[in-house]
Design a protein around this motif. Structure first.
Motif, short mmCIF file in Angstrom:
data_model
loop_
_atom_site.label_atom_id
_atom_site.label_comp_id
_atom_site.label_asym_id
_atom_site.label_seq_id
_atom_site.Cartn_x
_atom_site.Cartn_y
_atom_site.Cartn_z
N ASP B 504 0.83 -1.20 0.00
CA ASP B 504 0.00 0.00 0.00
C ASP B 504 0.86 1.25 0.00
O ASP B 504 0.56 2.22 -0.70
CB ASP B 504 -0.90 0.02 1.23
CG ASP B 504 -2.14 -0.84 1.03
OD1 ASP B 504 -2.37 -1.27 -0.11
OD2 ASP B 504 -2.87 -1.10 2.02
N ILE B 505 1.92 1.23 0.78
CA ILE B 505 2.80 2.39 0.85
C ILE B 505 3.41 2.68 -0.52
O ILE B 505 3.42 3.82 -0.99
CB ILE B 505 3.92 2.16 1.89
CG1 ILE B 505 3.33 2.10 3.30
CG2 ILE B 505 4.99 3.22 1.81
CD1 ILE B 505 2.82 3.42 3.82
N PHE B 511 0.65 6.63 -6.70
CA PHE B 511 -0.61 7.34 -6.89
C PHE B 511 -0.44 8.84 -6.62
O PHE B 511 -1.04 9.67 -7.30
CB PHE B 511 -1.68 6.74 -5.97
CG PHE B 511 -3.07 7.14 -6.37
CD1 PHE B 511 -3.67 6.54 -7.47
CD2 PHE B 511 -3.76 8.12 -5.68
CE1 PHE B 511 -4.93 6.92 -7.86
CE2 PHE B 511 -5.03 8.50 -6.07
CZ PHE B 511 -5.63 7.89 -7.16
N ASN B 512 0.39 9.19 -5.64
CA ASN B 512 0.68 10.60 -5.37
C ASN B 512 1.27 11.29 -6.60
O ASN B 512 0.92 12.42 -6.93
CB ASN B 512 1.65 10.72 -4.20
CG ASN B 512 0.92 10.80 -2.88
OD1 ASN B 512 0.12 11.69 -2.66
ND2 ASN B 512 1.17 9.83 -2.02
N ASP B 513 2.18 10.57 -7.26
CA ASP B 513 2.79 11.15 -8.47
C ASP B 513 1.72 11.41 -9.51
O ASP B 513 1.67 12.47 -10.13
CB ASP B 513 3.86 10.20 -9.02
CG ASP B 513 5.05 10.12 -8.09
OD1 ASP B 513 5.18 11.01 -7.22
OD2 ASP B 513 5.84 9.16 -8.22
N GLN B 514 0.86 10.41 -9.70
CA GLN B 514 -0.22 10.57 -10.68
C GLN B 514 -1.08 11.79 -10.32
O GLN B 514 -1.46 12.59 -11.18
CB GLN B 514 -1.11 9.32 -10.71
CG GLN B 514 -0.47 8.13 -11.38
CD GLN B 514 -1.34 6.90 -11.25
OE1 GLN B 514 -2.51 6.99 -10.88
NE2 GLN B 514 -0.77 5.75 -11.56
N LEU B 534 -1.80 8.97 1.78
CA LEU B 534 -1.58 7.51 1.90
C LEU B 534 -2.94 6.84 1.77
O LEU B 534 -3.89 7.21 2.46
CB LEU B 534 -0.98 7.15 3.26
CG LEU B 534 0.46 7.53 3.51
CD1 LEU B 534 0.84 7.22 4.94
CD2 LEU B 534 1.38 6.77 2.54
N VAL B 535 -3.02 5.90 0.86
CA VAL B 535 -4.27 5.14 0.72
C VAL B 535 -4.01 3.72 1.22
O VAL B 535 -3.19 2.99 0.67
CB VAL B 535 -4.74 5.11 -0.74
CG1 VAL B 535 -6.08 4.39 -0.83
CG2 VAL B 535 -4.86 6.52 -1.27
N ALA B 565 -12.16 13.15 -5.53
CA ALA B 565 -12.76 13.00 -6.86
C ALA B 565 -11.83 12.19 -7.76
O ALA B 565 -12.25 11.27 -8.47
CB ALA B 565 -13.03 14.38 -7.46
N PHE B 566 -10.55 12.55 -7.71
CA PHE B 566 -9.56 11.87 -8.56
C PHE B 566 -9.48 10.38 -8.24
O PHE B 566 -9.46 9.52 -9.11
CB PHE B 566 -8.20 12.54 -8.37
CG PHE B 566 -7.11 11.96 -9.23
CD1 PHE B 566 -7.12 12.16 -10.60
CD2 PHE B 566 -6.07 11.23 -8.66
CE1 PHE B 566 -6.12 11.62 -11.39
CE2 PHE B 566 -5.08 10.69 -9.45
CZ PHE B 566 -5.10 10.89 -10.81
N TYR B 567 -9.51 10.09 -6.95
CA TYR B 567 -9.38 8.69 -6.53
C TYR B 567 -10.57 7.88 -7.00
O TYR B 567 -10.43 6.76 -7.48
CB TYR B 567 -9.26 8.60 -5.01
CG TYR B 567 -8.95 7.18 -4.55
CD1 TYR B 567 -7.65 6.69 -4.62
CD2 TYR B 567 -9.96 6.34 -4.12
CE1 TYR B 567 -7.36 5.40 -4.24
CE2 TYR B 567 -9.67 5.03 -3.74
CZ TYR B 567 -8.37 4.57 -3.81
OH TYR B 567 -8.09 3.29 -3.45
N VAL B 568 -11.74 8.44 -6.88
CA VAL B 568 -12.95 7.71 -7.27
C VAL B 568 -12.94 7.44 -8.77
O VAL B 568 -13.39 6.38 -9.22
CB VAL B 568 -14.21 8.48 -6.83
CG1 VAL B 568 -15.47 7.81 -7.37
CG2 VAL B 568 -14.27 8.56 -5.32
#
Lengths: 221, 771
Positions: B504-505, B511-514, B534-535, B565-568
């Motif tokens: 996950d880390i 994902f942060n970069d994206q 952190l997700v 919103a981005f994550y969804v």
């Protein structure tokens, strides 16, 4: 013969309760049909508690008495308070009892038969299903308190076990395993619980009971 | 080739006379007594004598390869004539020897026996060669016809030695030899070679009926010498050891006993036949070790207490010679190690008043283990039976001691997890062992012994989660190293959650970069601060959900919404649940505008929400704070308490924090020495609750695990005895924790009730699986 065919049939029904309500075979004894009609509840195809009370009065026994349970057991009735058409007609046919006087005569003999060790166990097991609320898996403890002294006469454990359940546990109902194991327990464990092995296959409820019981009894030394 | 004809054939007297002369020379001196030519002559004479009756005259080919076709009767007569003559001759010689030996005693007798035996035995070989032709035909036939009193010539020599020389002298010779051995034991120098010759002669002359088998079993030696030797050894050492023990301590006695045994073994190996060694050792063991065994075992514990490793090692060496000899030591050793462990923890428990220092605790356990592990290695030769006892003892004192009591709240697995946390945290200042790797290895040594590995796992993952979320890890390498150690010790399943946490880390990093790419092209203005999300998967992270709702502070709200919103979009179907209490913000704050000092406050998002309000006003009532932050009162009260404790805020109204109408004002006098302050600290009571909650979770988890194990076993076996079933469950779960039988029984009750299993009719202790 017709009667032997019916025995086979009813045995299957005892095993497989799901077919209980199914319409019975055509060969019903007209005498028994008449008898059934006498006690049957209006608008229902079964005898309810009112009919049972009438039947008991005719037989000269009390509903809830030992004789009543013996009769219900011989009929292999599934639930206390009702005899289904099938239970009543096929049961009596199997038992070859066509009328009330014969039935009354048979009762003491069945009670004696029930008291034979090997048979008594099946009577005891049947009692669990008969007396519990049909929608529940377990037997309400208050009912258990009533019937335990009726079904186990000769064990020193019945009274203390009931006391234990009342005072020391929050148990509301006994499940089938606890019920049947208690029978074994009464048969094999002496009053002072000597030789009881907590690690053996007893339900934990009995472990707790024995621990409590041992504390209660004066130690032998 | 033609040989000169030595004697005229046909005349037995002549033949014998010729042979006798030869034999005389051979017996007098084998070496040089007879030349090769002489030997050939003697052989030929025997040959001729045995073949003459059939073929008159001399036969040139002496080395006939096939049996001559001879008339039986006459051939037989020649053979028995010659055999008898040889027998008589030898008996005569031996009688003369006997007479020569008669006046001799002591070492001289043994010397005589030794010398004569060697001479005789060599001669016997030689004579056997001369009579080889006779061996091959006449004697073989006799034996085939079961005339067992006829031996081949070599055997005949030995038989006669036995009957005509040894037997008459037996008592004297053997007694003398045994006396000499006693002398030797008393320290006198003797000629052990004479005894060796005597013993080996007895092995040689074991001929019985002359068959090979008899020669092997050394019956004569056993009866005439060995049994008597063993017997004198027994009585000698019984007396010696009794006497020695009355005058010396057991420790000294053991030294002496070991020396005796060594000397006996060495002497026996050098001078006596191999078959003696075993009964000798047996005798020494019985007399020197077994009979004083109770006293020796009694001495073992005191020696352990004194760490007298040399003496302990000696006891080990001596007792391991006995069958099951170490058994009485094992329990004492186990108890000693356990007591040492318990005492060490007791000492530690006396020193501590408040919280148990996990590092000191772990090292206390470890020190005891290291000491006795070393002892097992060097003193007890790494004997597996001692290793087992060491493990048993360590298991005992590591799981149950003065600090970690059964049923108590402090538990070894938890302390061990805390120590691991300390080691793997950033700022771990040096280690006692020198390197982190060694520290972790030591830790794993203790870990191996803990019963409740699941408890360790729970606490470990909890602390790992904190390290990862707050960025407190020493290094990822160290974390992964630890994880692989746990994997090796407990298997893949044990670390699967841990593994997913690391995953996950690293996924979050990507994902942060994206998300940052996305932000640079989005309409939302870029925030003026660094941020990171952190997700974390709910199923693998032991983190609790938020304790309160929150109106996300304005400064981060756009970012918060955008990320959501981005994550969804990226992961439809997933739901984000924000853990505000675990989100940290670093806030630069100038509390007093008059002073130039800027503080860096580390705060959770809840705390940030409160603090940011003080940018607008200097004081708020409790109700206003509730309204502005959207937090529930309990959570707000908790955080206000922290601010009050740090004197960042001041309560100006209301007597207790969090009461209605209480009021909180920014403390402009806030002036701590440190400029970086971590406000996101757990409340003490919370920590205790957390431990309790963890313990509850563990208990619940165990129930599931037991149930799963029971179902798995029953599904595979279909039918199972109660006791066996319980054993299997324990074995299956051993690596995680030690399930208690009542707990297993409770779950069995449940399974019976839920119709997963049923009892077999008439056999209440056998369960059937219900498919």
């Amino acid at each position: 013969t017709a009667s032997s065919a019916m025995v086979g049939h009813s045995k299957r029904n005892v095993k497989n309760k799901r077919t209980k309500g199914a319409p019975s075979d055509s060969q019903e004894n007209p005498k028994l049909v008449k008898l059934f009609a006498k006690y049957k509840a209006t608008g229902e195809d079964r005898i309810d508690h009112i009919g049972i009370e009438a039947l008991c009065t005719d037989l000269g026994i009390e509903p809830g008495s030992d004789e009543f349970f013996v009769l219900s057991w011989k009929l292999q009735a599934a639930t206390m308070g009702y005899y289904s058409r099938q239970e009543f007609i096929e049961g009596l046919s199997r038992l070859q009892c066509g009328d009330i006087p014969t039935l009354r005569q048979c009762l003491p003999q069945w009670a004696a038969e029930r008291n034979v060790d090997s048979v008594h166990k099946s009577f005891y097991t049947w009692m669990f299903g008969f007396t519990k609320t049909p929608t529940q898996r377990s037997l309400d403890v208050n009912v258990a308190f009533e019937i335990l002294p009726l079904v186990i006469h000769d064990s020193p454990h019945v009274a203390p076990f009931i006391q234990f359940l009342q005072d020391k546990t929050q148990i509301q109902a006994l499940n089938k395993d606890q019920w049947t194991s208690f029978y074994e327990f009464c048969k094999s464990i002496p009053e002072d619980c000597a030789g009881y092995d907590e690690l053996a296959a007893w339900p934990t409820l009995l472990d707790d009971y024995v621990r409590w019981r041992r504390d209660q009894l004066p130690s032998p030394s | 080739m033609a040989l000169p004809q030595p004697v005229p054939s046909g005349n037995f007297a002549d033949t014998w006379q010729f042979l006798e002369e030869g034999l005389n020379r051979i017996l007098a001196a084998v070496q040089g007594g007879v030349s090769y030519g002489g030997f050939m002559e003697l052989y030929t004479v025997v040959y001729n004598h045995l073949t003459q009756t059939h073929q008159s005259g001399f036969q040139t080919n002496a080395f006939a390869t096939s049996a001559p076709d001879i008339t039986r009767g006459s051939h037989h007569r020649c053979g028995s004539e010659l055999y008898a003559a040889l027998r008589n001759y030898l008996r005569n010689r031996l009688r003369m020897l006997r007479e020569a030996a008669a006046p001799l005693t002591g070492p001289a007798l043994l010397a005589f026996y030794s010398k004569e035996w060697q001479q005789y035995e060599r001669a016997a070989t030689f004579i056997d060669h001369i009579f080889r032709y006779m061996n091959r035909y006449w004697i073989r036939r006799q034996r085939e016809e079961r005339r067992t009193e006829v031996y081949d010539i070599y055997t005949l020599c030995l038989v006669l030695w036995y009957r005509d020389f040894f037997l008459p002298l037996e008592d004297r010779v053997v007694t003398t030899a045994l006396d000499q051995i006693v002398e030797k034991r008393r320290g006198k120098t003797i000629d052990s070679e004479y005894i060796r010759d005597l013993a080996s002669s007895l092995v040689y002359i074991n001929v019985g009926d002359g068959s090979r088998h008899d020669r092997m079993n050394a019956q004569v030696y056993k009866e005439a010498f060995n049994s008597k030797f063993i017997q004198t050894t027994r009585s000698f050492y019984t007396q010696e050891s009794d006497q020695y023990r009355t005058q010396h301590s057991i420790v000294d006695y053991l030294k002496q006993a070991e020396m005796w045994i060594q000397e006996e073994e060495q002497w026996c190996e050098r001078f006596l036949p191999k078959i003696t060694l075993e009964p000798l050792q047996e005798t020494c063991n019985v007399v020197l070790i077994e009979s004083p065994l109770p006293a020796v075992c009694q001495e073992f514990s005191p020696l352990l207490k004194r760490d007298a490793t040399d003496d302990l090692a000696r006891i080990y060496r001596l007792l391991s010679r006995l069958h099951d000899g170490l058994k009485p030591l094992l329990k004492a050793f186990m108890e000693h190690v356990k007591d040492a462990g318990l005492a060490a923890v007791d000492a530690l428990a006396r020193q501590i008043t408040d919280n148990v220092d996990s590092r000191r605790y772990t090292h206390t356990l470890l020190t005891v283990h290291t000491k006795f592990n070393e002892m097992v290695k060097t003193t007890f030769n790494s004997d597996p039976v001692f290793v087992v006892e060491l493990d048993k003892a360590c298991n005992e004192f590591i799981n149950r001691n003065a600090i970690c009591k059964p049923g108590g709240t402090v538990r070894t697995p938890e302390l061990l997890a805390r120590y691991t946390d300390a080691l793997l945290r950033r700022g771990n200042k040096g280690s006692e062992a020198g390197s982190l790797e060694e520290d972790l290895q030591h830790l794993m040594t203790v870990f191996k012994y803990i019963d409740d590995k699941d408890v360790f796992q729970k606490f470990y993952t909890k602390m790992l989660a904190k390290r990862l979320v707050y960025g407190l890890s020493l290094s990822e390498d160290a974390e992964l190293n630890m994880m692989s150690k746990l994997k090796v010790a407990c298997g893949h399943e044990y670390t699967s959650k841990i593994h997913r946490m690391f995953l996950d880390i690293s996924l979050s990093r990507t994902f942060n970069d994206q998300f940052k790419d996305h932000m640079s092209s989005s309409a939302v203005p870029a925030p003026q601060f660094e941020y990171k999300f952190l997700v974390l998967g709910t199923s693998s992270w032991p983190l609790q959900g938020s304790s309160s709702p929150l109106r996300v502070p304005d400064v981060v709200a756009p970012l918060y919404r955008e990320f959501q919103a981005f994550y969804v979009i990226k992961h439809s179907g997933r739901k984000l649940q924000w853990l505000f209490q675990h989100s940290i913000a670093e806030i630069r704050a100038r509390i007093n505008p008059a002073r130039k000092v800027t503080y860096i406050l580390q705060a959770s998002t809840y705390q940030m929400a409160i603090l940011m309000l003080y940018n607008q006003a200097d004081a708020y009532s409790f109700e206003e704070l509730v309204q502005h932050t959207g937090m529930n009162e309990d959570t707000l009260t908790n955080h206000l308490s922290i601010f009050l404790r740090f004197q960042l805020l001041r309560q100006t109204k209301g007597d207790k924090v969090g009461t209605p109408n209480s009021r909180y004002e920014l403390n402009t006098g806030f002036a701590p020495k440190k400029h970086r302050i971590n406000l996101n600290i757990p409340v003490k009571s919370e920590q205790k609750q957390e431990t309790e909650a963890t313990n509850r979770i563990i208990a619940k988890d165990r129930e599931y695990v037991i149930k799963a194990a029971l179902v798995r076993i029953m599904k595979a076996r279909k039918q199972m005895d109660h006791g066996q079933l319980i054993n299997e469950v324990i074995t299956l779960l051993q690596s995680r924790f030690r399930p208690q039988i009542p707990d297993i029984k409770k779950v069995i009750d449940e399974l019976l009730d839920q119709d997963f299993i049923e009892r077999t009719e008439g056999q209440k202790n056998i369960y059937n699986y219900i498919a």
